[in-house]
Design a protein around this motif. Structure first.
Motif, PDB file in Angstrom:
ATOM      1  N   THR A 176      44.525 -24.637  25.512  1.00  0.00           N
ATOM      2  CA  THR A 176      43.683 -24.424  24.346  1.00  0.00           C
ATOM      3  C   THR A 176      43.404 -22.932  24.192  1.00  0.00           C
ATOM      4  O   THR A 176      42.882 -22.294  25.121  1.00  0.00           O
ATOM      5  N   GLU A 183      42.630 -23.813  19.217  1.00  0.00           N
ATOM      6  CA  GLU A 183      43.954 -24.317  18.873  1.00  0.00           C
ATOM      7  C   GLU A 183      44.638 -24.850  20.138  1.00  0.00           C
ATOM      8  O   GLU A 183      44.688 -24.160  21.162  1.00  0.00           O
ATOM      9  N   ARG A 184      45.131 -26.066  20.029  1.00  0.00           N
ATOM     10  CA  ARG A 184      45.848 -26.685  21.148  1.00  0.00           C
ATOM     11  C   ARG A 184      47.335 -26.387  21.002  1.00  0.00           C
ATOM     12  O   ARG A 184      47.928 -26.651  19.953  1.00  0.00           O
ATOM     13  N   ARG A 231      48.815 -15.902  15.833  1.00  0.00           N
ATOM     14  CA  ARG A 231      47.426 -15.954  16.289  1.00  0.00           C
ATOM     15  C   ARG A 231      46.812 -14.565  16.477  1.00  0.00           C
ATOM     16  O   ARG A 231      45.611 -14.366  16.247  1.00  0.00           O
ATOM     17  N   PRO A 749      40.154 -28.807  21.001  1.00  0.00           N
ATOM     18  CA  PRO A 749      40.971 -29.164  19.833  1.00  0.00           C
ATOM     19  C   PRO A 749      41.857 -30.365  20.142  1.00  0.00           C
ATOM     20  O   PRO A 749      42.091 -30.702  21.308  1.00  0.00           O
ATOM     21  N   SER A 751      45.682 -32.277  19.402  1.00  0.00           N
ATOM     22  CA  SER A 751      47.070 -31.893  19.113  1.00  0.00           C
ATOM     23  C   SER A 751      47.925 -33.151  19.030  1.00  0.00           C
ATOM     24  O   SER A 751      47.478 -34.252  19.380  1.00  0.00           O
TER      25      SER A 751
END
Length: 896
Positions: A176, A183-184, A231, A749, A751
């Motif tokens: 993560t 965000e995974r 990212r 998160p 996924s």
């Protein structure tokens, strides 16, 4: 007509050039003779006199050479004239031009598209340095095709296999990226030497050091190029920056090159975004195989990868591994399970499953191209019948065979060029569609493009197409019976039997090739249907899944992990439209499940065998959520917690193998790597769930609850999948379920959000892709064949109008006349059908590895092919045959 004027002008120019050249030759011979005589009279020998004379009149020779150069230029302009004439001729016949262009475009476009896919999937080397030297290293034992390596095996192979220049371990996981928007992402855990084994040069920074690749080493990470750009905005100062990952700070030490993928990424369909050191504990580092090797094999939980030494091959590595395993067996190493080790070339490991599918599809598209060529050749033959008189006049006026051939080849080349241009455009659109809707099971499809290699291939296909479509019409046109053609005058439309026979042969060939494609499509349709009918052991409809990780930074012990899942399940269950909620370690058909060595009370393994069992960790309610039937005993309940006696549920394969002749309920099983002082008691037996694949043997499998399995030291399950049974479309609840997970813990998160139906469909992606492709190609082939049959019957009716008129005048009924016309088309269909069935019985055997529940010579499928092809032939023949039934004998005989 225009061609008469063109012939006359060309003939006059040719005569003028020949006359001028002949005059020049006569003049040159005269002057040479006179000069030579003069030199002889002056005392030269005759030989020397002729040599001097030729030198003196070199200007005449040069003038003659200049004339030859002018003739070459004239030939070039003649070729341009041929192109202009062919373009004008094709423009005056827009129907033929459009039909031929579209037909060839379909064949060339489909061939180029599939070649682009094959090139990327099978012909393009993996993006590693010297990829032919990279191999996957695997272990296996009786009853298992292959499984992972243990750390002890890695040490042994590293020390004792000369064929390995280096060998490393890696595995996959998830992480993560913390922050305002967690965000995974997919993660990889790799030994420090894995990047060098793959031959990867990082875009920025470096890989891991030996010190970092040890337990308790520095917390470092390598980012993928794509994650760095997406990212972190491509921050040039990323190396050395500390970022928060799964609740802990990590120092970024490097960035992989753009487009880099680990071998596992190709089958996972998702690229690894971040890498960490594997940090394995080197218990026996440097030890050689022998008595000190652990006899149980240790934990087989790592993927192995090796780079072959210079000059070594996969075969030599496998021979050395066999010799070492034979030596180890003397010391009892894994001797009870028939252990062996082997390597697989990495390209085969990555692409092995899709190779048969793509080769079948490529073979099918070649058949489509041949059908297209046969159809266009037939069209050009018909066209040739209408211009035989024109070609005969050209020949009578002095046009040689080469001149006539050039005219016809130019037309064929132009049609092939038009078809190629449209085909390449069609291929470009098709590739974009494939990339945006990538079929499951084609790991490199997203990289497919129409590059210069594909364009070069398309050009080669255009050249071959021009030859295939033009050679038969060319052969007919250059063997004209001039006197017969000129004598026919206005009856140039009459078609000789020999000429019609070639067109009929082409149509029969089209039908035969179509039969092969339709038979292949039929077999794949039945295979996919059989696969969809396979009972996977669960009910996929209405089930939503998503992956969630509970990192140890936030959840340091099992009690907190269990409390989190209880909270999430309670929250999601309260949503409208949700029927049941549970969690599971691994989703069926979404991943490969490993096994665990077991001890089953009352069961004695045979020699060289153990008691392995695939293991699954679930929460109470999992079987009800997934629709897995409990055949005996009970399901898990909330009372099966950390304080209750250990309970286990097994599948029917487990009961049949380890409890043969006795009931499994009440039996006791010990999991070797858990607390060995405790036994699990079997409280239920469930249906077999097909986890690794829809087809194949189901292995023994056992289930334990998350709460009780977590009692074993180090057995806390950090990553689980939430499964939600819904009413109606499960995708409607994605946002609501995400919100409930966020409410339980905003730091985590989710996924891999997908439905179980999507997972099941992906499991048969290869067969479905082959079915859809062969189905489309089969329909195209039937359509093109129908057009060919329609053309044959129409041509026969047009050529026999006089005969049909006489027969009608003598009393033949419309039905008799229609039967005669139908017979001319159906005969070709029958011939093609017979040839095609024989060819299909041979060629469909290549589908054997893709078929399930149906044989390559399935009589039901072939019977359906006969019926479908026959109906297409009848339908294609009816309309032109109706013209024969409506023939008016008075009007036909009056014209004749």
């Amino acid at each position: 007509m225009a061609w008469y004027h063109e012939i006359a002008a060309s003939l006059a120019a040719l005569v003028g050039r020949r006359r001028q050249e002949a005059d020049m030759d006569d003049e040159m011979r005269y002057h040479l003779e006179m000069s030579a005589r003069q030199h002889v009279e002056e005392g030269m020998s005759e030989r020397e006199a002729r040599r001097v004379a030729r030198r003196e009149f070199g200007g005449v020779e040069r003038h003659k050479d200049d004339m030859r150069d002018e003739r070459g230029a004239s030939t070039f302009f003649d070729a341009l004239g041929d192109v202009r004439f062919a373009l004008r001729s094709l423009r005056h016949r827009p129907g033929l031009t459009a039909a031929a262009t579209i037909t060839l475009a379909v064949g060339i476009g489909a061939t180029s598209t599939v070649f682009g896919v094959v090139k990327r999937e099978l012909l393009t080397p993996l993006p590693y340095s010297e990829p032919e030297r990279v191999v996957g290293v695997w272990s296996a034992w009786k009853g298992f095709d292959r499984t992972w390596l243990s750390y002890d095996e890695w040490e042994g192979w590293k020390a004792r296999v000369p064929a390995f220049a280096d060998i490393g371990l890696y595995t996959d996981g998830a992480a993560t990226i913390d922050g305002e928007f967690p965000e995974r992402v997919r993660s990889g855990l790799v030994q420090a030497n894995v990047f060098s084994i793959l031959g990867v040069r990082l875009d920025r920074g470096r890989g891991f050091t030996a010190e970092e690749d040890r337990p308790g080493g520095p917390r470092v990470a390598v980012l993928s190029y794509e994650l760095w750009q997406r990212r972190f905005g491509g921050d040039p100062a990323i190396v050395g920056r500390r970022i928060q990952i799964s609740g802990a700070e990590q120092t970024v030490v490097g960035v992989t090159p753009a487009g880099f993928q680990m071998p596992l990424d190709y089958s996972a369909g998702e690229r690894t975004a971040i890498y960490f050191p594997l940090a394995t504990d080197a218990k026996n580092e440097g030890a050689l195989p022998g008595p000190e090797f652990p006899r149980g094999g240790s934990n087989h939980g790592y993927y192995g990868i090796a780079r072959l030494a210079p000059g070594a091959t996969a075969a030599s590595a496998n021979r050395q591994l066999r010799d070492i395993v034979a030596e180890l067996e003397k010391f009892g190493y894994m001797s009870n399970v028939g252990f062996h080790a082997f390597v697989i070339p990495m390209d085969e490991q990555v692409m092995g499953k899709v190779r048969p599918v793509l080769l079948v599809v490529f073979g099918a598209v070649v058949l489509v191209l041949l059908i297209s060529c046969a159809n266009v050749a037939g069209l050009l033959l018909v066209r040739g019948e209408t211009r035989r008189r024109e070609l005969a006049v050209r020949a009578a006026l002095g046009a040689g065979t080469q001149r006539l051939a050039r005219l016809l080849v130019t037309e064929s080349a132009l049609l092939a060029t038009f078809g190629g241009a449209v085909g390449v455009a069609l291929a470009s659109v098709t590739v974009r569609l494939l990339r945006s809707n990538a079929p499951a099971g084609l790991p490199r499809l997203a990289e497919t493009s129409i590059d210069w290699v594909v364009l070069l291939f398309a050009f080669a296909v255009v050249v071959v197409t021009a030859l295939l479509t033009g050679i038969l019409p060319l052969a007919h046109a250059t063997h004209l019976a001039l006197s017969g053609e000129l004598r026919e005058g206005g009856r140039g439309s009459t078609i000789g039997r020999a000429r019609l026979r070639w067109r009929q042969a082409l149509v029969a060939a089209e039908v035969a090739l179509a039969v092969v494609l339709v038979a292949g499509a039929g077999l794949m349709i039945r295979t996919v249907r059989n696969l969809l009918d396979v009972d996977p052991g669960f009910r996929a409809d209405g089930v939503l899944t998503m992956r969630i990780s509970t990192p140890s930074v936030f959840y340091p012990d099992s009690a907190r992990v269990i409390a989190f899942w209880d909270d999430v399940e309670r929250r999601v269950a309260s949503l409208p439209g949700v029927k049941r909620v549970a969690a599971v370690r691994l989703l069926p058909l979404a991943s490969e499940m490993g096994d665990w060595g077991l001890r089953v009370e009352g069961y004695t393994p045979p020699p060289n065998r153990g008691a392995p069992g695939d293991w699954q960790v679930v929460t109470p309610g999992y079987f009800e959520t997934m629709g897995v039937s409990v055949r005996e005993g009970r399901s898990f309940t909330t009372s099966d917690d950390m304080h209750a006696p250990l309970a286990m549920i097994v599948n029917r394969a487990f009961e049949q193998q380890y409890f043969a002749g006795r009931r499994a309920l009440g039996g006791r099983v010990r999991v070797s790597s858990t607390d060995t002082t405790k036994w699990y008691t079997v409280v239920g037996v469930v249906d077999d769930v097909r986890h690794n694949a829809l087809i194949g043997t189901v292995k023994p499998q056992f289930y334990a609850t998350l709460a009780q399995f977590a009692l074993a030291p180090g057995s806390t399950r950090r990553v689980m999948s939430l499964v939600v049974k819904t009413e109606g479309d499960p995708k409607r609840l994605i946002s609501a379920v995400r919100a409930q997970v966020k409410a339980a813990d905003p730091r985590l998160p989710v996924s891999e959000v997908r439905t179980m139906r999507e997972i099941v469909d992906a499991a048969i992606g290869g067969q479905r892709f082959a079915m859809e492709t062969l189905g489309v190609f089969g329909l195209v082939a039937l359509l093109v064949s129908a057009i060919g049959i329609f053309g044959i019957v129409s041509q026969v009716v047009a050529s026999r109008l006089h005969e049909l008129g006489i027969r009608a005048a003598l009393g033949a009924t419309p039905m008799n006349l229609m039967s005669m016309a139908l017979g001319s088309g159906l005969r070709q269909a029958i011939v093609g059908l017979v040839i095609g069935i024989v060819a299909a019985l041979v060629l469909t055997r290549v589908l054997r590895t893709l078929l399930h529940g149906v044989s390559p010579t399935d009589p039901l499928t072939f019977g359906a092919v006969v019926v479908v092809t026959g109906l297409v032939a009848v339908i294609a023949s009816v309309a032109p045959a109706g013209r024969a039934a409506r023939v008016d004998p008075n009007s036909v005989l009056r014209v004749e």
